[in-house]
Design an enzyme around this catalytic site. Structure first.
Site, mmCIF file in Angstrom:
data_model
loop_
_atom_site.group_PDB
_atom_site.id
_atom_site.type_symbol
_atom_site.label_atom_id
_atom_site.label_comp_id
_atom_site.label_asym_id
_atom_site.label_seq_id
_atom_site.Cartn_x
_atom_site.Cartn_y
_atom_site.Cartn_z
ATOM 1 C CG ASP A 187 18.190 63.904 25.856
ATOM 2 O OD1 ASP A 187 17.899 64.294 24.797
ATOM 3 O OD2 ASP A 187 17.687 64.546 26.977
ATOM 4 C CE1 TYR A 212 11.634 58.353 28.641
ATOM 5 C CE2 TYR A 212 9.581 58.976 29.277
ATOM 6 C CZ TYR A 212 10.282 59.081 28.258
ATOM 7 O OH TYR A 212 10.093 59.439 27.073
#
Length: 292
Positions: free
Chosen positions: A40, A68
């Site tokens: 994103d 992440y």
């Protein structure tokens, strides 16, 4: 064959993954450039690109395990599950650290995750985010995901930082939303960095500004990585001259005692020639990389 390799770009916040691809295509003058798993605009970190025939290896990078680092803000929900969305609920109640750590434990392992409305998943031919932007919401089918590791790495209420090692297809935005619901105050994602995708990590990634300068001065190929890094989990096969010819012609070959369902095959000169797929006791070329 021309350019045949991978790039590990450390994407900054702001540009889309498509923006990065378009800039690389212009700067390198390589016609075929594609990314192996989108990030994103608000996210940063590992963005793997395939150049030339290596674009055909993207699926293998996308299938690899991800890591992440995420910052989650408790007490506020948004319609997109992240900081770019519209606030839809607020709850200022304080939450104990022990409560959050207890809830995190419930998200370790395999479970069914509902993808966010603002995602590119298609339902009846339409992407979910297109439906969401039209003001509608539809029921989403939960999908199996696996969280191999989930740790609380910083406690700065109302923000918490977590590190997640997970299967491909796991939505960290949904994980943030579900975490907020589970602790009872709501939450959304405020920052996200992909620190690893398979063998590709932020430590061995090239900074985006550095790579843009390299495209300008003509040294960008110094950052090319071998295409077989995308196939590190596949068995390695060295082909004879005869088998090299058969694979080039799209024919099956027999490989004794070769494990797994796919293999990376090198020709008699040691060059990556093909991705092979098991068919019983024989192996069929799934993708062949021929000199152009």
């Amino acid at each position: 064959m021309g350019v045949f390799g991978l790039l590990n770009i450390c994407k900054p916040k702001g540009p889309t993954s498509h923006d990065i691809v378009a800039t690389v295509r212009r700067g390198t003058r390589v016609k075929k450039v594609g990314h192996a798993g989108t990030l994103d605009p608000m996210a940063s970190g590992v963005l793997v690109l395939g150049l030339g025939p290596a674009t055909r290896l993207s699926e293998y990078v996308m299938e690899s395990q991800k890591t992440y680092r995420a910052r989650v803000r408790l007490g506020i929900e948004t319609d997109t599950y992240d900081a770019e969305g519209r606030i839809v609920a607020e709850n200022p109640a304080l939450v104990e650290r022990a409560r959050v750590e207890g809830v995190l434990a419930t998200f370790r392992g395999e479970f069914q995750q509902v993808p966010p409305m603002y995602s590119a998943i298609k339902i009846e031919g339409r992407k979910l985010y297109e439906i969401a932007r039209a003001g509608a919401e539809v029921e989403r089918t939960p999908r199996p995901v696996t969280v191999y590791r989930l740790d609380l790495t910083a406690w700065e209420p109302p923000d918490v930082e977590i590190e997640v090692v997970c299967s491909p297809g796991t939505y960290i935005r949904s994980l943030a939303f579900d975490l907020g619901r589970a602790v009872g105050v709501g939450a959304h994602l405020v920052a996200l960095e992909r620190t690893a995708s398979g063998l590709f990590t932020v430590e061995n990634a090239v900074d985006w500004e550095t790579f843009k300068l390299a495209m300008q001065d003509g040294t960008w190929q110094d950052y090319l990585l071998p295409p077989d890094m995308a196939l590190y989990q596949a068995a390695e096969v060295r082909l004879s001259v005869v088998d090299t010819l058969r694979i080039r012609q799209g024919m099956t070959i027999h490989l004794a005692e070769t494990p797994g369902e796919i293999a990376r095959a090198y020709d008699s000169n040691g060059q990556l020639l093909a991705v092979l797929k098991r068919r019983g006791e024989d192996w069929k070329p799934e993708k062949v990389f021929l000199a152009e």
